[in-house]
Structure formats: C-alpha cells, structure tokens
Design a protein around this motif. Structure first.
Motif, PDB file in Angstrom:
ATOM      1  N   ASN A 181      51.601  42.897  19.234  1.00  0.00           N
ATOM      2  CA  ASN A 181      51.764  44.375  19.453  1.00  0.00           C
ATOM      3  C   ASN A 181      51.353  45.383  20.585  1.00  0.00           C
ATOM      4  O   ASN A 181      50.416  45.582  20.248  1.00  0.00           O
ATOM      5  CB  ASN A 181      51.670  45.269  18.444  1.00  0.00           C
ATOM      6  CG  ASN A 181      51.879  46.444  17.658  1.00  0.00           C
ATOM      7  OD1 ASN A 181      52.370  47.202  19.197  1.00  0.00           O
ATOM      8  ND2 ASN A 181      52.209  47.068  16.530  1.00  0.00           N
ATOM      9  N   GLN A 237      50.610  48.084  21.959  1.00  0.00           N
ATOM     10  CA  GLN A 237      50.420  49.588  21.464  1.00  0.00           C
ATOM     11  C   GLN A 237      49.218  48.808  21.366  1.00  0.00           C
ATOM     12  O   GLN A 237      48.116  50.216  20.323  1.00  0.00           O
ATOM     13  CB  GLN A 237      51.228  49.761  20.104  1.00  0.00           C
ATOM     14  CG  GLN A 237      50.958  51.392  20.284  1.00  0.00           C
ATOM     15  CD  GLN A 237      50.776  52.501  21.401  1.00  0.00           C
ATOM     16  OE1 GLN A 237      51.689  52.457  22.354  1.00  0.00           O
ATOM     17  NE2 GLN A 237      49.928  53.421  21.973  1.00  0.00           N
ATOM     18  N   ASP A 290      45.546  50.572  22.707  1.00  0.00           N
ATOM     19  CA  ASP A 290      44.985  51.248  21.275  1.00  0.00           C
ATOM     20  C   ASP A 290      43.073  51.027  21.771  1.00  0.00           C
ATOM     21  O   ASP A 290      42.096  51.693  21.882  1.00  0.00           O
ATOM     22  CB  ASP A 290      45.340  51.176  20.070  1.00  0.00           C
ATOM     23  CG  ASP A 290      46.840  52.287  19.908  1.00  0.00           C
ATOM     24  OD1 ASP A 290      46.958  53.317  21.141  1.00  0.00           O
ATOM     25  OD2 ASP A 290      46.891  52.275  18.942  1.00  0.00           O
ATOM     26  N   SER A 316      48.002  52.935  30.735  1.00  0.00           N
ATOM     27  CA  SER A 316      49.609  52.002  31.009  1.00  0.00           C
ATOM     28  C   SER A 316      49.651  51.066  31.775  1.00  0.00           C
ATOM     29  O   SER A 316      50.874  50.503  31.533  1.00  0.00           O
ATOM     30  CB  SER A 316      49.731  53.774  32.202  1.00  0.00           C
ATOM     31  OG  SER A 316      49.604  55.283  31.208  1.00  0.00           O
ATOM     32  N   GLN A 318      49.446  48.642  30.033  1.00  0.00           N
ATOM     33  CA  GLN A 318      50.628  48.784  28.507  1.00  0.00           C
ATOM     34  C   GLN A 318      51.596  48.183  28.859  1.00  0.00           C
ATOM     35  O   GLN A 318      52.730  47.054  28.652  1.00  0.00           O
ATOM     36  CB  GLN A 318      50.867  50.114  28.024  1.00  0.00           C
ATOM     37  CG  GLN A 318      51.843  50.243  26.644  1.00  0.00           C
ATOM     38  CD  GLN A 318      51.486  51.687  26.106  1.00  0.00           C
ATOM     39  OE1 GLN A 318      52.068  52.962  26.508  1.00  0.00           O
ATOM     40  NE2 GLN A 318      52.902  51.490  24.624  1.00  0.00           N
TER      41      GLN A 318
END
Length: 228
Positions: free
Chosen positions: A100, A102, A106, A215, A218
C-alpha cells in the motif's frame, strides 16, 4: 570616563541587595549576548544549509545517491536530517514488502515529523531564556530601585534637616538598577522576536519540503506497484 567612574562609585556605595540586583542583571545581560551570537550563527547556518540542500535536491539528483552522500557525514542537521529520516523509513518499509503506497508514505511522513520536532527544538534552544530575561529584568531592576529609594528615605527620616544632596546619591544608586534592567531586557526581547521569526520561517520551509518529498515518494511507490 568620569561618568564610568561615578557609576562604579555609586555601585560600590549601594546596599548589598541593590548590588546583588545589579550583578544578577549584569549576568543576565552577558548570558543573553553570548546566546544571541550563538543563535545568530546557528540560524544563519541552518538557512544556508537549507538553500544548498534544496538546490541539490531539486536539481534532479538521484535520491539514493543523495541519501548515501548525506548519511556518510559525521553529523546531519537541519533539512538534511528530515531527508535522511524520511528516506531511511521509506526504504525500510519497501523492504518490508508493504504493497500500500499510502501506508509507506504515512510512515515516512511520521518519521520526518519526529525529525522536524527535534530540529525545531534545537533551533529554539535558549529562546525561552531570552524571553524570560526580557520579561523579568525590568521588574528585577525596579525592585532594586524601590529598595534603594526606600532605604534613602528611611535614612532621611533620622536627620533633622534634610537636603536634596543627602538623598541624591541613594536615589541615583537605585535608578542604576532600573537602567540595568532595561539594558538587559531590550536586547533580549529584540533577539527573541527576531530569532523566533527566523525559526518559524525555517519550520515552514521544512514543513513544505516534507509535503513535497512525501508526494514524490508516493508517486514513486505507486509507480513501482503499477509496474508489478
């Protein structure tokens, strides 16, 4: 020269408590000036390191090579500390086979947030002391002044015929304490306000970098997942 001699003479003639107040304020002033020069150098260095790192980071340098280069340094400070913490956590999470993007971002952002808090704490070192000196020094000086004037009038009460010449030295001694309080407080307040503004600007720049770097990571993580 005569003014300096007279002030020194008045200090010697002052009561023990007023002398103690003056010495406390003098020590506050010396400590503040030492901290002012130290903070000025540290904040200036942090700002120059921020600019140098951003120029290198946004020039398109390979992040892995940049990480290796910075990690090899004996000490890592400022924005470089945020980058190292973030990239290290990013690499660790990728090795954990987390799919994942995200979750990876995180975790990276939390690692950089911890580093940011640590760096801001370092930048704000001694600033609370300056704020305290700026707040309490006038009151400490005023206490010495009130005490000195009170002693002068008490001594005046035991004299049958009072004259201004009798109380003038005591009042002058007392007023020096107020002057020293202002002398300690004014630079401390000015330095605190200026340095707090600089720390706030650096913190904002660090925060912006964290968001932009997150960003980038990601997008990179998402691209890796889509290529599998």
């Amino acid at each position: 020269m005569s003014a300096e001699i007279s002030i020194f003479h008045l200090f010697l003639e002052a009561s023990i408590l007023v002398q103690s107040v003056m010495l406390i304020l003098l020590s506050f002033s010396i400590a503040c000036w030492a901290m002012i020069f130290q903070r000025r150098k540290i904040l200036r260095t942090a700002a120059s390191e921020l600019k140098a790192f951003e120029d290198k980071f946004w020039s398109g340098a390979d992040l892995s090579k940049l990480y290796s280069e910075i990690s090899a340094k004996p000490e890592v400070h400022g924005i470089e500390s945020l980058f190292v913490s973030g990239f290290k956590e990013f690499a660790r999470l990728r090795k954990s086979h987390i799919d994942n993007p995200q979750i990876i971002v995180d975790g990276t952002h939390r690692a950089m947030r911890v580093a940011l808090s640590r760096e801001v704490d370092n930048l704000e070192t001694h600033l609370p002391f300056m704020a305290t000196v700026g707040s309490i020094s006038p009151y400490i000086g005023l206490f010495g002044t009130v005490w000195g004037i009170m002693n002068s009038f008490i001594a005046l009460g035991s004299v049958k015929q009072a004259t201004l010449a009798m109380v003038a030295p005591g009042i002058a001694e007392a007023l020096i304490a107020t002057a020293m309080g202002l002398f300690a407080a004014i630079p401390a307040v000015m330095a605190y306000n200026r340095f707090s503004h600089k720390v706030e600007k650096l913190e904002n720049s660090y925060g912006n970098f964290m968001d932009e770097f997150s960003s980038i990571l990601q997008r990179q993580s998402a691209a890796e997942q889509s290529s599998k």
